[in-house]
Design a protein around this motif. Structure first.
Motif, PDB file in Angstrom:
ATOM      1  N   GLN A   1       0.751  -1.219   0.013  1.00  0.00           N
ATOM      2  CA  GLN A   1       0.138   0.238  -0.100  1.00  0.00           C
ATOM      3  C   GLN A   1       0.972   1.158   0.221  1.00  0.00           C
ATOM      4  OE1 GLN A   1      -2.341  -0.729   3.562  1.00  0.00           O
ATOM      5  NE2 GLN A   1      -3.956  -1.201   2.327  1.00  0.00           N
ATOM      6  N   PRO A   2       0.467   2.332  -0.540  1.00  0.00           N
ATOM      7  CA  PRO A   2       1.369   3.584  -0.615  1.00  0.00           C
ATOM      8  C   PRO A   2       1.582   4.021   0.759  1.00  0.00           C
ATOM      9  CG  PRO A   2      -1.085   4.038  -1.220  1.00  0.00           C
ATOM     10  CD  PRO A   2      -0.810   2.703  -1.150  1.00  0.00           C
ATOM     11  N   GLN A   3       2.892   4.466   1.100  1.00  0.00           N
ATOM     12  CA  GLN A   3       3.442   4.817   2.468  1.00  0.00           C
ATOM     13  C   GLN A   3       3.370   6.289   2.537  1.00  0.00           C
ATOM     14  OE1 GLN A   3       4.231   2.369   4.874  1.00  0.00           O
ATOM     15  NE2 GLN A   3       3.290   0.965   3.253  1.00  0.00           N
ATOM     16  N   GLY A   4       3.526   6.919   1.752  1.00  0.00           N
ATOM     17  CA  GLY A   4       3.693   8.433   1.876  1.00  0.00           C
ATOM     18  C   GLY A   4       2.579   9.416   1.847  1.00  0.00           C
ATOM     19  N   ILE A   5       2.568  10.455   2.035  1.00  0.00           N
ATOM     20  CA  ILE A   5       1.864  11.332   2.355  1.00  0.00           C
ATOM     21  C   ILE A   5       1.640  12.523   0.982  1.00  0.00           C
ATOM     22  CG2 ILE A   5       0.622  13.467   3.470  1.00  0.00           C
ATOM     23  CD1 ILE A   5       0.396  10.872   5.249  1.00  0.00           C
ATOM     24  N   PRO A   6       0.592  12.614   0.010  1.00  0.00           N
ATOM     25  CA  PRO A   6       0.796  13.354  -0.980  1.00  0.00           C
ATOM     26  C   PRO A   6       1.052  14.942  -0.783  1.00  0.00           C
ATOM     27  CG  PRO A   6      -1.615  12.715  -0.652  1.00  0.00           C
ATOM     28  CD  PRO A   6      -0.739  11.919   0.426  1.00  0.00           C
ATOM     29  N   LYS A   7       1.624  15.716  -1.635  1.00  0.00           N
ATOM     30  CA  LYS A   7       1.929  16.904  -1.498  1.00  0.00           C
ATOM     31  C   LYS A   7       0.601  17.706  -1.880  1.00  0.00           C
ATOM     32  CE  LYS A   7       6.137  16.011   0.499  1.00  0.00           C
ATOM     33  NZ  LYS A   7       6.563  16.510   1.439  1.00  0.00           N
ATOM     34  N   VAL A   8      -0.382  17.508  -1.281  1.00  0.00           N
ATOM     35  CA  VAL A   8      -1.452  18.490  -1.495  1.00  0.00           C
ATOM     36  C   VAL A   8      -2.166  18.985  -0.308  1.00  0.00           C
ATOM     37  CG1 VAL A   8      -1.608  17.424  -3.916  1.00  0.00           C
ATOM     38  CG2 VAL A   8      -2.854  16.567  -2.063  1.00  0.00           C
ATOM     39  N   LYS A   9      -3.020  20.031  -0.428  1.00  0.00           N
ATOM     40  CA  LYS A   9      -3.809  20.360   0.748  1.00  0.00           C
ATOM     41  C   LYS A   9      -5.013  19.275   0.915  1.00  0.00           C
ATOM     42  CE  LYS A   9      -4.648  23.557   3.624  1.00  0.00           C
ATOM     43  NZ  LYS A   9      -3.753  24.249   4.583  1.00  0.00           N
ATOM     44  N   LEU A  10      -4.889  18.924   2.330  1.00  0.00           N
ATOM     45  CA  LEU A  10      -5.664  17.935   2.697  1.00  0.00           C
ATOM     46  C   LEU A  10      -6.529  18.059   3.927  1.00  0.00           C
ATOM     47  CD1 LEU A  10      -3.343  14.893   2.698  1.00  0.00           C
ATOM     48  CD2 LEU A  10      -4.822  15.227   0.958  1.00  0.00           C
ATOM     49  N   SER A  11      -7.534  17.579   4.072  1.00  0.00           N
ATOM     50  CA  SER A  11      -8.280  17.679   5.445  1.00  0.00           C
ATOM     51  C   SER A  11      -7.683  16.790   6.475  1.00  0.00           C
ATOM     52  CB  SER A  11      -9.890  17.210   5.218  1.00  0.00           C
ATOM     53  OG  SER A  11     -10.149  15.980   5.095  1.00  0.00           O
ATOM     54  N   ARG A  12      -8.166  17.248   7.546  1.00  0.00           N
ATOM     55  CA  ARG A  12      -7.600  16.420   8.785  1.00  0.00           C
ATOM     56  C   ARG A  12      -7.785  14.923   8.768  1.00  0.00           C
ATOM     57  NH1 ARG A  12      -5.880  19.563  13.057  1.00  0.00           N
ATOM     58  NH2 ARG A  12      -6.491  21.599  13.077  1.00  0.00           N
ATOM     59  N   GLU A  13      -8.962  14.537   8.236  1.00  0.00           N
ATOM     60  CA  GLU A  13      -9.427  13.111   8.132  1.00  0.00           C
ATOM     61  C   GLU A  13      -8.605  12.486   6.782  1.00  0.00           C
ATOM     62  OE1 GLU A  13     -11.377  15.783   8.767  1.00  0.00           O
ATOM     63  OE2 GLU A  13     -12.414  15.109  10.650  1.00  0.00           O
ATOM     64  N   GLU A  14      -8.601  13.324   6.049  1.00  0.00           N
ATOM     65  CA  GLU A  14      -7.800  12.623   4.643  1.00  0.00           C
ATOM     66  C   GLU A  14      -6.055  12.514   4.900  1.00  0.00           C
ATOM     67  OE1 GLU A  14     -10.329  14.823   1.069  1.00  0.00           O
ATOM     68  OE2 GLU A  14      -8.620  16.013   1.903  1.00  0.00           O
ATOM     69  N   PHE A  15      -5.655  13.493   5.738  1.00  0.00           N
ATOM     70  CA  PHE A  15      -4.239  13.254   6.094  1.00  0.00           C
ATOM     71  C   PHE A  15      -3.999  12.221   6.691  1.00  0.00           C
ATOM     72  CE2 PHE A  15      -0.928  14.114   9.391  1.00  0.00           C
ATOM     73  CZ  PHE A  15       0.250  14.242   8.640  1.00  0.00           C
ATOM     74  N   VAL A  16      -4.821  11.984   8.062  1.00  0.00           N
ATOM     75  CA  VAL A  16      -4.570  10.651   8.741  1.00  0.00           C
ATOM     76  C   VAL A  16      -5.048   9.455   8.008  1.00  0.00           C
ATOM     77  CG1 VAL A  16      -5.616   9.264  11.004  1.00  0.00           C
ATOM     78  CG2 VAL A  16      -5.185  12.143  11.064  1.00  0.00           C
ATOM     79  N   ALA A  17      -5.846   9.507   7.129  1.00  0.00           N
ATOM     80  CA  ALA A  17      -6.188   8.163   6.210  1.00  0.00           C
ATOM     81  C   ALA A  17      -4.956   7.859   5.414  1.00  0.00           C
ATOM     82  CB  ALA A  17      -7.520   8.396   5.469  1.00  0.00           C
ATOM     83  N   ALA A  18      -4.206   9.013   4.838  1.00  0.00           N
ATOM     84  CA  ALA A  18      -3.345   8.791   4.184  1.00  0.00           C
ATOM     85  C   ALA A  18      -1.970   8.240   4.664  1.00  0.00           C
ATOM     86  CB  ALA A  18      -2.870  10.073   3.203  1.00  0.00           C
ATOM     87  N   LEU A  19      -1.760   8.783   6.138  1.00  0.00           N
ATOM     88  CA  LEU A  19      -0.784   8.505   6.975  1.00  0.00           C
ATOM     89  C   LEU A  19      -0.779   6.883   7.352  1.00  0.00           C
ATOM     90  CD1 LEU A  19       1.715   9.408   8.790  1.00  0.00           C
ATOM     91  CD2 LEU A  19      -0.329  10.023  10.528  1.00  0.00           C
ATOM     92  N   LEU A  20      -1.954   6.564   7.502  1.00  0.00           N
ATOM     93  CA  LEU A  20      -2.313   5.306   8.084  1.00  0.00           C
ATOM     94  C   LEU A  20      -2.452   4.056   6.967  1.00  0.00           C
ATOM     95  CD1 LEU A  20      -4.544   5.917  11.107  1.00  0.00           C
ATOM     96  CD2 LEU A  20      -2.025   5.828  11.025  1.00  0.00           C
ATOM     97  N   ASP A  21      -2.349   4.597   5.838  1.00  0.00           N
ATOM     98  CA  ASP A  21      -2.849   3.738   4.582  1.00  0.00           C
ATOM     99  C   ASP A  21      -1.387   2.757   4.347  1.00  0.00           C
ATOM    100  OD1 ASP A  21      -3.824   2.402   2.172  1.00  0.00           O
ATOM    101  OD2 ASP A  21      -3.227   4.004   1.055  1.00  0.00           O
ATOM    102  N   ARG A  22      -1.293   1.635   5.129  1.00  0.00           N
ATOM    103  CA  ARG A  22       0.123   0.904   5.350  1.00  0.00           C
ATOM    104  C   ARG A  22      -0.450  -0.340   5.548  1.00  0.00           C
ATOM    105  NH1 ARG A  22       4.406   3.349   7.184  1.00  0.00           N
ATOM    106  NH2 ARG A  22       3.572   5.357   6.744  1.00  0.00           N
ATOM    107  N   ARG A  23       0.520  -1.188   5.746  1.00  0.00           N
ATOM    108  CA  ARG A  23       0.443  -2.807   6.293  1.00  0.00           C
ATOM    109  C   ARG A  23       0.569  -2.476   7.794  1.00  0.00           C
ATOM    110  NH1 ARG A  23       2.897  -7.404   5.803  1.00  0.00           N
ATOM    111  NH2 ARG A  23       4.817  -6.480   5.084  1.00  0.00           N
TER     112      ARG A  23
END
Length: 434
Positions: A33-55
């Motif tokens: 699964q992707p591990q990084g955080i996209p370099k775009v403006k995110l909502s708090r929920e989107e940021f945490v979802a991207a942060l935790l999108d991993r094994r």
């Protein structure tokens, strides 16, 4: 031996014995699964979802929650009953992370939650870490490594006890233990690096875990699964990773953030109501992780950490260090959170224990207190760590007059440490009432 980056799965498939310096670009590796955080403006929920999108090590972040009602009856209730009928008595809730795993539980399980998937992805053969003689962290690493066919090398401070028991026994059964003189153990960085070099030998690779995390954030999958498996089978190089004492690395914060996201679900504690989350603090890593999760999700929660092993200045310095490293790996600016604001205001309320003492000491009457709590609530505590959080949660719940503010204690496990304490404080344990 020069500290080097060892090849990942995909790297080995293309070049069996390639070496990469720390400053160099690592090859691509398998990332489910992707591990990084996209370099775009995110909502708090989107940021945490991207942060935790991993094994993760834990299949689910779920944990049991128990309500403790402070009354003469000392009755406990499951969390779901609390939803149906609020108690008029003072009460608090216990997050039962001590029940996550027979041996790897509490905050140790959360700290390793994001760590071992990366260890597996990078084909680590050996893990080197350190801790005290009864280190729950060392035992957790040893068990987790053994479950995955990885060798663990545990550097324990002091001398081997006459009778091995508790976490010391678990470490010896599951891992390779070396007892280190206290004078040598004082320089942990040098000690860990020297032993890792010894394990790796002349042809092996050594890496600090923080560098694995950094590399994982920029890599993509460019190799087939069959090629990866063949590379793994053909390569005999020892790939050694160093994990800091208490898993006090940035990756350890992710498991706590995942727990905060779970607890903030609407059917649990939700995101709207005030909450005081209490935790005992050894290294302070868990408390900081909970604080970062609270900030990232914008929750009206307060993190209270009971200081056990350091001064308030030491814990605040550790807080700044972990936050700065977290910011270095993950872009907090993408959700409008400035690092300077966090560092200035702090995210954890560091408080003294009810009865302060030198770390590792147990006071008279505390063993009996743990016994009484176990018999009346079914919650097993240890006097060194979790009893301090229980005492603080009890105090806060009795002082809390706002009915919409809940007090929650995170049970950090560590109960096997009681076996080691029984050796040191024999008179305390021999006086337990029948």
């Amino acid at each position: 031996m020069k500290l080097q980056r060892f090849p990942t799965l995909a790297a080995i498939s293309s070049s069996k014995r390639s070496l990469y310096s720390i400053s160099g670009q690592l090859p691509h590796t398998r990332q489910p699964q992707p591990q990084g955080i996209p370099k775009v403006k995110l909502s708090r929920e989107e940021f945490v979802a991207a942060l935790l999108d991993r094994r993760w090590t834990l299949p689910k972040p779920d944990t049991k929650i128990q309500q403790i009602i402070l009354s003469s009856k000392k009755v406990t209730h499951p969390f779901l009953e609390m939803i149906e009928k609020e108690s008029q008595e003072p009460s608090f809730y216990v997050v039962r992370d001590d029940l996550l795993h027979p041996l790897v539980n509490g905050n140790k399980s959360r700290k390793l939650d994001a760590l071992f998937p990366l260890v597996e992805d990078h084909l680590v053969t050996d893990v080197v870490t350190c801790g005290g003689c009864q280190s729950a962290h060392a035992a957790a690493v040893a068990v987790s490594c053994a479950e995955r066919g990885i060798k663990s090398h545990l550097l324990l401070r002091g001398e081997q006890p006459e009778i091995q028991t508790g976490y010391n026994l678990i470490s010896s059964l599951y891992g390779n233990v070396t007892y280190i003189p206290r004078s040598v153990y004082a320089d942990r960085t040098k000690m860990l690096k020297s032993h890792a070099d010894y394990v790796a030998g002349s042809s092996g690779h050594v890496l600090w875990f923080d560098d694995i995390l950094e590399a994982s954030l920029t890599q993509n999958n460019l190799s087939s699964e069959s090629a990866q498996k063949k590379a793994c089978k053909d390569d005999n190089t020892r790939r050694v990773v160093i994990v800091s004492e208490g898993a006090g690395d940035v990756v350890a914060l992710l498991g706590s953030i995942r727990l905060v996201q779970y607890l903030s679900q609407d059917h649990l504690f939700g995101k709207e109501k005030a909450l005081k989350l209490v935790v005992d603090a050894g290294t302070g890593t868990t408390a900081v992780g909970l604080g970062i999760g609270t900030i990232c999700l914008g929750l009206p929660w307060e993190i209270t950490a009971v200081m056990l092993a350091d001064t308030i200045e030491g814990y605040r310095q550790q807080e700044k260090h972990l936050i700065s490293n977290f910011k270095r790996h993950f872009d907090l600016d993408s959700i409008g959170i400035g690092l300077d604001d966090i560092l200035e205001n702090g995210i954890v309320d560091w408080v003294e224990r009810h009865n302060p003492r030198k770390f590792g000491n147990v006071l008279k009457g505390e063993i009996e207190a743990c016994q009484d709590i176990a018999q009346t609530t079914g919650v097993l505590l240890d006097p060194m760590y979790t009893l301090s959080a229980w005492e603080m949660a009890t105090k806060l719940s009795q002082k809390e007059t706002k009915r919409d503010t809940k007090v929650v204690m995170l049970h950090t496990g560590g109960t096997l440490g009681m076996f080691g304490l029984a050796q040191r404080y024999r008179s305390y344990f021999s006086n337990l009432k029948s």
